[in-house]
Design a protein around this motif. Structure first.
Motif, PDB file in Angstrom:
ATOM      1  N   GLY A 114      11.696  19.592  16.847  1.00  0.00           N
ATOM      2  CA  GLY A 114      11.654  19.460  15.396  1.00  0.00           C
ATOM      3  C   GLY A 114      11.497  17.984  15.067  1.00  0.00           C
ATOM      4  N   SER A 176      21.227  24.278  19.338  1.00  0.00           N
ATOM      5  CA  SER A 176      20.796  25.169  18.251  1.00  0.00           C
ATOM      6  C   SER A 176      19.431  24.757  17.733  1.00  0.00           C
ATOM      7  CB  SER A 176      21.796  25.121  17.091  1.00  0.00           C
ATOM      8  OG  SER A 176      23.076  25.520  17.536  1.00  0.00           O
ATOM      9  N   ASP A 196      15.553  18.203  19.863  1.00  0.00           N
ATOM     10  CA  ASP A 196      15.197  19.278  20.798  1.00  0.00           C
ATOM     11  C   ASP A 196      16.452  19.964  21.326  1.00  0.00           C
ATOM     12  OD1 ASP A 196      16.329  17.699  22.768  1.00  0.00           O
ATOM     13  OD2 ASP A 196      14.636  17.871  24.143  1.00  0.00           O
ATOM     14  N   THR A 220       6.739  20.752  16.286  1.00  0.00           N
ATOM     15  CA  THR A 220       6.304  22.074  15.801  1.00  0.00           C
ATOM     16  C   THR A 220       6.804  22.365  14.388  1.00  0.00           C
ATOM     17  OG1 THR A 220       8.230  22.904  16.969  1.00  0.00           O
ATOM     18  CG2 THR A 220       6.079  23.363  17.971  1.00  0.00           C
ATOM     19  N   THR A 229      12.967  26.792   9.575  1.00  0.00           N
ATOM     20  CA  THR A 229      12.633  26.208  10.884  1.00  0.00           C
ATOM     21  C   THR A 229      12.055  27.233  11.858  1.00  0.00           C
ATOM     22  OG1 THR A 229      14.275  24.471  10.660  1.00  0.00           O
ATOM     23  CG2 THR A 229      13.655  25.048  12.902  1.00  0.00           C
TER      24      THR A 229
HETATM   25  N1  ADE Z   1      12.111  22.740  19.316  1.00  0.00           N
HETATM   26  C1  ADE Z   1      11.163  22.896  18.387  1.00  0.00           C
HETATM   27  N2  ADE Z   1      11.672  22.753  17.153  1.00  0.00           N
HETATM   28  C2  ADE Z   1      12.992  22.494  17.289  1.00  0.00           C
HETATM   29  C3  ADE Z   1      14.051  22.251  16.397  1.00  0.00           C
HETATM   30  N3  ADE Z   1      13.864  22.252  15.084  1.00  0.00           N
HETATM   31  N4  ADE Z   1      15.276  22.028  16.913  1.00  0.00           N
HETATM   32  C4  ADE Z   1      15.471  22.029  18.251  1.00  0.00           C
HETATM   33  N5  ADE Z   1      14.513  22.255  19.141  1.00  0.00           N
HETATM   34  C5  ADE Z   1      13.278  22.479  18.673  1.00  0.00           C
END
Ligand code: ADE
Length: 263
Positions: A114, A176, A196, A220, A229
């Motif tokens: 993220g 999480s 991550d 992503t 999310t």
């Molecule tokens: N991998 C991809 N998006 C994520 C997120 N928002 N939090 C943790 N890991 C991720």
């Protein structure tokens, strides 16, 4: 041997290590969707005699690419639920087992993350982490607090960053996908640009075993944006994985024929 002598010997060994060509790389990737395009790109094969204990779902793909022995390690699917074994526990275990079995010169942890638009992240950006830390290990007792956060600098790669024009930012890790208000406060304190579920755990094990590690993370989903999310992550996973795999290939091409001190 006097303590001073052992320090001199250790320093000399580190210098030797840093100045010998990198030959074995372990690439740790948590999700099958992220791993398989790279397995194909590097023309790797699944190891029929896995170095891992019998019964674990961990998968090793291996082969030669240019002058490098490449190992892609995927923690595999959860035996009961059939989903990728994401998160810090599986990541720590496969890192430990891979280093003991394969003795890599370098680890690359590649995956999606993220991103925070407030820190300049956009969907599809690929970041190399300058530092890593945890955001869900809160222990409000002096010194234990720092142990929980587990803040670590990563292996410096100034030439790689310059050559490949990679973005750089801190990576914050937790177990999480979503972000609680407590997590958010810790992520801000970690000054993180990307978030991550594996990086800081891999850094912990790699440091224990003295293996330099590079973290390559593709965005992503925008954590401080309007979209849910999980939805945004799933929507962008395949397209962003293509961007990630392209960058990881460039990173591996750059590493080929070089020493750690050239990175
Ligand atoms: N991998 C991809 N998006 C994520 C997120 N928002 N939090 C943790 N890991 C991720």
């Amino acid at each position: 041997m006097a303590p001073h002598d052992s320090e001199v010997v250790e320093e000399a060994m580190v210098t030797l290590q840093e100045n010998k060509p990198i030959s074995t790389i372990v690439i740790i990737i948590a999700m099958q969707t992220e791993a398989l395009p790279l397995v194909n790109k590097f023309q790797l094969s699944e190891d029929p005699d896995s170095p891992f204990p019998k019964g674990v779902p961990w998968v090793r793909y291996y082969g030669m690419y240019k002058d490098l022995q490449i190992n892609i390690i995927w923690p595999g699917k959860d035996a009961v639920l059939g989903v990728d074994s994401v998160g810090t526990i599986s990541a720590s275990l496969v890192t430990y087992a891979s280093v003991l079995a394969l003795k890599p010169d370098l680890i690359i942890n590649a995956g999606t993350a993220g991103g925070f638009k407030a820190k300049g992240a956009c969907i599809g950006d690929v970041f190399v982490a300058s530092g890593v830390a945890f955001h869900d290990r809160r222990i409000p007792i002096p010194v234990f607090d720092q142990y929980g956060i587990g803040c670590r600098k990563t292996c410096p790669t100034p030439n790689l960053l310059k050559e490949l024009n990679l973005k750089v930012g801190n990576l914050s890790t937790g177990d999480s996908l979503d972000m609680s208000p407590h997590d958010e406060a810790s992520i801000v304190a970690n000054d993180a640009t990307v978030k991550d579920m594996e990086g800081a755990a891999i850094a912990y094990v790699a440091e224990l075993l003295s293996v330099p590690t590079i973290f390559v993370k593709a965005v992503t989903d925008i954590v401080d944006g309007d979209k849910p999310t999980a939805e945004e992550f799933l929507q962008n996973l395949v397209a962003v994985t293509a961007a990630l795999d392209q960058k990881v290939t460039q990173v591996v091409d750059f590493i080929s024929g070089k020493c750690l001190s050239d990175l």
